[in-house]
Design a protein around this motif. Sequence first.
Motif, mmCIF file in Angstrom:
data_model
loop_
_atom_site.group_PDB
_atom_site.id
_atom_site.type_symbol
_atom_site.label_atom_id
_atom_site.label_comp_id
_atom_site.label_asym_id
_atom_site.label_seq_id
_atom_site.Cartn_x
_atom_site.Cartn_y
_atom_site.Cartn_z
ATOM 1 N N MET A 182 -5.751 94.821 75.264
ATOM 2 C CA MET A 182 -6.903 95.659 75.489
ATOM 3 C C MET A 182 -6.637 96.655 76.618
ATOM 4 S SD MET A 182 -9.816 96.217 74.407
ATOM 5 C CE MET A 182 -11.274 97.062 74.830
ATOM 6 N N ARG A 183 -5.933 96.188 77.643
ATOM 7 C CA ARG A 183 -5.648 97.063 78.778
ATOM 8 C C ARG A 183 -4.750 98.228 78.367
ATOM 9 N NH1 ARG A 183 -3.506 93.945 83.664
ATOM 10 N NH2 ARG A 183 -5.653 93.272 83.672
ATOM 11 N N SER A 184 -3.834 97.973 77.461
ATOM 12 C CA SER A 184 -2.934 99.046 77.031
ATOM 13 C C SER A 184 -3.700 100.113 76.246
ATOM 14 C CB SER A 184 -1.792 98.478 76.203
ATOM 15 O OG SER A 184 -2.295 97.773 75.091
ATOM 16 N N ARG A 185 -4.733 99.706 75.509
ATOM 17 C CA ARG A 185 -5.562 100.695 74.817
ATOM 18 C C ARG A 185 -6.330 101.558 75.801
ATOM 19 N NH1 ARG A 185 -8.464 98.312 69.469
ATOM 20 N NH2 ARG A 185 -6.589 97.964 68.267
ATOM 21 N N LEU A 186 -6.774 100.973 76.895
ATOM 22 C CA LEU A 186 -7.482 101.755 77.913
ATOM 23 C C LEU A 186 -6.555 102.764 78.575
ATOM 24 C CD1 LEU A 186 -9.680 98.987 79.555
ATOM 25 C CD2 LEU A 186 -10.412 100.827 78.047
ATOM 26 N N TRP A 187 -5.319 102.356 78.846
ATOM 27 C CA TRP A 187 -4.360 103.300 79.422
ATOM 28 C C TRP A 187 -4.035 104.412 78.434
ATOM 29 C CZ3 TRP A 187 -3.867 103.915 84.264
ATOM 30 C CH2 TRP A 187 -3.912 102.850 85.148
ATOM 31 N N ALA A 188 -3.967 104.077 77.152
ATOM 32 C CA ALA A 188 -3.723 105.114 76.136
ATOM 33 C C ALA A 188 -4.901 106.089 76.078
ATOM 34 C CB ALA A 188 -3.491 104.475 74.771
ATOM 35 N N ALA A 189 -6.121 105.568 76.204
ATOM 36 C CA ALA A 189 -7.291 106.450 76.244
ATOM 37 C C ALA A 189 -7.266 107.312 77.509
ATOM 38 C CB ALA A 189 -8.569 105.628 76.184
ATOM 39 N N GLY A 190 -6.757 106.753 78.604
ATOM 40 C CA GLY A 190 -6.586 107.543 79.823
ATOM 41 C C GLY A 190 -5.580 108.668 79.636
ATOM 42 N N THR A 191 -4.542 108.397 78.870
ATOM 43 C CA THR A 191 -3.571 109.445 78.558
ATOM 44 C C THR A 191 -4.240 110.581 77.796
ATOM 45 O OG1 THR A 191 -1.803 107.793 78.461
ATOM 46 C CG2 THR A 191 -1.371 109.918 77.423
ATOM 47 N N VAL A 192 -5.090 110.229 76.850
ATOM 48 C CA VAL A 192 -5.805 111.252 76.081
ATOM 49 C C VAL A 192 -6.677 112.096 77.008
ATOM 50 C CG1 VAL A 192 -7.513 111.629 74.263
ATOM 51 C CG2 VAL A 192 -5.768 109.874 73.976
ATOM 52 N N ALA A 193 -7.381 111.434 77.922
ATOM 53 C CA ALA A 193 -8.250 112.162 78.854
ATOM 54 C C ALA A 193 -7.451 113.093 79.754
ATOM 55 C CB ALA A 193 -9.056 111.172 79.688
ATOM 56 N N TRP A 194 -6.315 112.623 80.250
ATOM 57 C CA TRP A 194 -5.502 113.462 81.127
ATOM 58 C C TRP A 194 -4.867 114.619 80.374
ATOM 59 C CZ3 TRP A 194 -6.087 113.975 85.972
ATOM 60 C CH2 TRP A 194 -6.513 112.913 86.760
ATOM 61 N N VAL A 195 -4.503 114.395 79.118
ATOM 62 C CA VAL A 195 -3.951 115.497 78.320
ATOM 63 C C VAL A 195 -5.023 116.560 78.099
ATOM 64 C CG1 VAL A 195 -3.140 116.097 75.997
ATOM 65 C CG2 VAL A 195 -2.086 114.222 77.232
ATOM 66 N N ALA A 196 -6.242 116.128 77.803
ATOM 67 C CA ALA A 196 -7.335 117.091 77.630
ATOM 68 C C ALA A 196 -7.597 117.850 78.929
ATOM 69 C CB ALA A 196 -8.591 116.368 77.168
ATOM 70 N N ALA A 197 -7.550 117.140 80.054
ATOM 71 C CA ALA A 197 -7.734 117.807 81.345
ATOM 72 C C ALA A 197 -6.599 118.791 81.617
ATOM 73 C CB ALA A 197 -7.810 116.770 82.463
ATOM 74 N N PHE A 198 -5.372 118.412 81.249
ATOM 75 C CA PHE A 198 -4.243 119.316 81.459
ATOM 76 C C PHE A 198 -4.389 120.589 80.640
ATOM 77 C CE2 PHE A 198 -0.168 120.991 80.045
ATOM 78 C CZ PHE A 198 0.371 121.358 81.265
ATOM 79 N N ILE A 199 -4.833 120.448 79.392
ATOM 80 C CA ILE A 199 -4.989 121.644 78.556
ATOM 81 C C ILE A 199 -6.027 122.577 79.168
ATOM 82 C CG2 ILE A 199 -5.781 122.459 76.300
ATOM 83 C CD1 ILE A 199 -4.391 120.013 75.086
ATOM 84 N N GLY A 200 -7.113 122.004 79.671
ATOM 85 C CA GLY A 200 -8.121 122.832 80.329
ATOM 86 C C GLY A 200 -7.603 123.484 81.603
ATOM 87 N N LEU A 201 -6.875 122.711 82.413
ATOM 88 C CA LEU A 201 -6.330 123.261 83.658
ATOM 89 C C LEU A 201 -5.205 124.254 83.399
ATOM 90 C CD1 LEU A 201 -6.274 120.090 85.924
ATOM 91 C CD2 LEU A 201 -7.735 122.096 86.166
ATOM 92 N N ALA A 202 -4.501 124.096 82.295
ATOM 93 C CA ALA A 202 -3.405 125.020 81.998
ATOM 94 C C ALA A 202 -3.926 126.430 81.801
ATOM 95 C CB ALA A 202 -2.646 124.557 80.752
ATOM 96 N N TYR A 203 -5.089 126.549 81.175
ATOM 97 C CA TYR A 203 -5.666 127.883 80.985
ATOM 98 C C TYR A 203 -6.180 128.469 82.286
ATOM 99 C CZ TYR A 203 -5.193 127.813 75.961
ATOM 100 O OH TYR A 203 -4.681 127.807 74.692
ATOM 101 N N ILE A 204 -6.500 127.620 83.274
ATOM 102 C CA ILE A 204 -6.951 128.107 84.579
ATOM 103 C C ILE A 204 -5.763 128.488 85.452
ATOM 104 C CG2 ILE A 204 -8.134 127.442 86.717
ATOM 105 C CD1 ILE A 204 -9.919 125.645 84.971
ATOM 106 N N ILE A 205 -4.742 127.632 85.479
ATOM 107 C CA ILE A 205 -3.597 127.840 86.374
ATOM 108 C C ILE A 205 -2.663 128.931 85.849
ATOM 109 C CG2 ILE A 205 -1.564 126.732 87.372
ATOM 110 C CD1 ILE A 205 -3.107 124.111 87.342
ATOM 111 N N PHE A 206 -2.284 128.831 84.597
ATOM 112 C CA PHE A 206 -1.393 129.820 83.996
ATOM 113 C C PHE A 206 -1.810 130.018 82.553
ATOM 114 C CE2 PHE A 206 0.552 125.690 83.482
ATOM 115 C CZ PHE A 206 1.059 125.689 82.208
ATOM 116 N N ASP A 207 -1.353 131.076 81.961
ATOM 117 C CA ASP A 207 -1.709 131.377 80.581
ATOM 118 C C ASP A 207 -0.620 130.803 79.672
ATOM 119 O OD1 ASP A 207 -3.194 132.443 78.508
ATOM 120 O OD2 ASP A 207 -2.055 134.316 78.518
#
Length: 107
Positions: free
Chosen positions: A1-26
């Motif tokens: 169960m813990r590994s699924r939570l970490w995988a969901a955390g990876t999804v959240a961080w990837v989504a945050a990175f995509i959003g920040l990528a458009y702010i930091i650089f194009d």
Amino acid sequence: MRSRLWAAGTVAWVAAFIGLAYIIFDPAPWFVAMVAVAGLLALFAAVKGTEGPGRMALLVALIILVVSALLAGWKGGPVMLPAIISCILSIKSSAANLASPTPPRTR
């Protein structure tokens, strides 16, 4: 169960990175698509489970995340570290689940 939570955390961080990528650089569209594929693979592992195909999906997602962090350079690479770390922790916790011995059956 813990590994699924970490995988969901990876999804959240990837989504945050995509959003920040458009702010930091194009970023180029192919770069965003590559990172999104890693996020979809991690989402598959979070939903399906981190054993078998889910574990392989996490390993491929980790490779994609590391390559994309190297391609992003000093502007975007450090922002990708939380996604990489959560992916590593998900793989590690799934390996710990596989390595733990099953208790013997009692009659």
